[in-house]
Scaffold this motif. Sequence first.
Motif, PDB file in Angstrom:
ATOM      1  N   PHE A 188       0.602  -1.169   0.302  1.00 19.08           N
ATOM      2  CA  PHE A 188      -0.100   0.065  -0.112  1.00 19.08           C
ATOM      3  C   PHE A 188       0.847   1.337   0.048  1.00 19.08           C
ATOM      4  N   ASP A 189       0.314   2.431  -0.156  1.00 18.58           N
ATOM      5  CA  ASP A 189       1.193   3.666  -0.196  1.00 18.58           C
ATOM      6  C   ASP A 189       1.509   3.741   1.101  1.00 18.58           C
ATOM      7  N   HIS A 190       2.380   4.431   1.373  1.00 16.87           N
ATOM      8  CA  HIS A 190       2.689   4.975   2.919  1.00 16.87           C
ATOM      9  C   HIS A 190       1.868   5.905   3.401  1.00 16.87           C
ATOM     10  N   VAL A 191       1.591   5.958   4.770  1.00 16.17           N
ATOM     11  CA  VAL A 191       0.617   6.351   5.590  1.00 16.17           C
ATOM     12  C   VAL A 191       1.161   7.365   6.739  1.00 16.17           C
ATOM     13  N   ASN A 192       0.631   8.755   6.644  1.00 18.48           N
ATOM     14  CA  ASN A 192       1.022   9.431   7.609  1.00 18.48           C
ATOM     15  C   ASN A 192      -0.190   9.919   8.632  1.00 18.48           C
ATOM     16  N   PHE A 193      -0.011   9.846   9.777  1.00 15.47           N
ATOM     17  CA  PHE A 193      -1.122  10.402  10.581  1.00 15.47           C
ATOM     18  C   PHE A 193      -0.704  10.582  12.102  1.00 15.47           C
ATOM     19  N   SER A 194      -1.461  11.134  13.018  1.00 18.63           N
ATOM     20  CA  SER A 194      -1.268  11.343  14.496  1.00 18.63           C
ATOM     21  C   SER A 194      -1.783  10.467  15.305  1.00 18.63           C
TER      22      SER A 194
END
Length: 262
Positions: A188-194
């Motif tokens: 999957f595409d890389h994911v950024n979150f908090s």
Amino acid sequence: MRQVVLFIVLITGLVSGRSAYAQWEFYGAGGIRYATTDEVDINRKQLVKEHGFLPGLEFKANYKRGDWLVSLSGEIYGGNLTYDGQMQSGMAFSTNTRTRQFRMTTEVGRYISDAVLLLAGTEWDYWKRDILGQGATLGLKEEYNSWRFLAGVQTRVLQASWSDIYLTGLLVASSPEHLEVNFDNQLFDHVNFSTRSAIGARFALEVRPKAVPNVSVESDFEWMRIGRSDDAILSKGGSPVGTVVQPEHVRKAIGIKVKYRF
């Protein structure tokens, strides 16, 4: 790797400045930490437990002027943890997690007596998890970083002919962790979150034997609970295919280290 470079720069800069500041004291330490991470779902059912021993190195510099103390420190711990979890289907999944933990901390303290030191500080925390794939199940890599605020007290609890013993207690408040997730083979595409803001605590007991004044032994314990994050979009080739979430998790560690003042 960039964290290791920063740590080396920190040590080099402080050591090179020692001759200019006679009030500086420098400490190096080596130790081992038993670290655990427990992830739970919204019903408090355990999803993942990571656990294992992590060896590490620490460096600290203290500058004292009158009743005031300023400290700058860095630490790096790393190794393999046992990962006991489950897949989305509910099937059990066990593997290993290569992990690395890095911190840089600045503290300011004020002595209110020769036995009591009030402390406050800030800290940058970095945590890397490389969860290894097994068989047909691919792994993933996670990187967390956050800022933390520290407040507490250090007090001498015993003053004897053979040793002084100090107890330190700190309350820790963390900003939301920034989390980056990368999947093996670009599944999957890389994911950024908090994640969420968090509260934790730390305690340390240090024994300073008078027979060897440059050496001390310290045992410490830390705990922090981080709440479940909001859902983040999971995509493949730019097209949404679902959501991903970081469950509520608790980080704990208990360690022991030998410190040397030089």
